[in-house]
Design an enzyme around this catalytic site. Sequence first.
Site, PDB file in Angstrom:
ATOM      1  N   GLY A   1      58.064   5.097  63.068  1.00 27.90           N
ATOM      2  CA  GLY A   1      58.041   3.577  63.081  1.00 27.90           C
ATOM      3  C   GLY A   1      56.892   3.098  63.573  1.00 27.90           C
ATOM      4  O   GLY A   1      56.658   1.832  63.646  1.00 27.90           O
ATOM      5  N   CYS A   2      55.857   3.796  63.977  1.00 25.58           N
ATOM      6  CA  CYS A   2      54.744   3.273  64.549  1.00 25.58           C
ATOM      7  C   CYS A   2      53.742   3.340  63.562  1.00 25.58           C
ATOM      8  O   CYS A   2      53.453   4.406  62.718  1.00 25.58           O
ATOM      9  CB  CYS A   2      54.070   4.010  65.845  1.00 25.58           C
ATOM     10  SG  CYS A   2      54.457   3.853  67.367  1.00 25.58           S
ATOM     11  N   VAL A   3      52.936   2.051  63.379  1.00 26.33           N
ATOM     12  CA  VAL A   3      51.726   1.887  62.421  1.00 26.33           C
ATOM     13  C   VAL A   3      50.454   2.451  63.079  1.00 26.33           C
ATOM     14  O   VAL A   3      50.235   2.420  64.039  1.00 26.33           O
ATOM     15  CB  VAL A   3      51.792   0.733  61.869  1.00 26.33           C
ATOM     16  CG1 VAL A   3      52.897   0.654  60.632  1.00 26.33           C
ATOM     17  CG2 VAL A   3      51.706  -0.447  62.873  1.00 26.33           C
TER      18      VAL A   3
END
Length: 110
Positions: A108-110
């Site tokens: 979920g980290c960009v």
Amino acid sequence: MAYEVNGKSIEADEEGFLVNINDWNEELAGLVAKDEGVDMTPEHWEVVNFLREYYAEYQIAPAVRVLTKAIAKKMGPDKGNNKYLYELFPYGPGKQACKIAGLPKPTGCV
């Protein structure tokens, strides 16, 4: 990309996350932190070590929300909150702290 520690080249992906988490050590963590502009204090190490324990148990790097709740449960609400964690890791406690801890980029980290 690679980090140089004690004459040894440690492979990382293009974002600086370790390719092999077993290559991690505290000296390397200090080098990654320096690259990230983070001056490691006992509070930083507390979060980094917590992340490593979490990963060892669950085989996943926690997203920020999960990390915040888990830290609050273990270390209390003073440390388990976004304000505290972002003060330590301004570029994102999930992403930046995981990178320093030698863990994969959290989901979920960009």
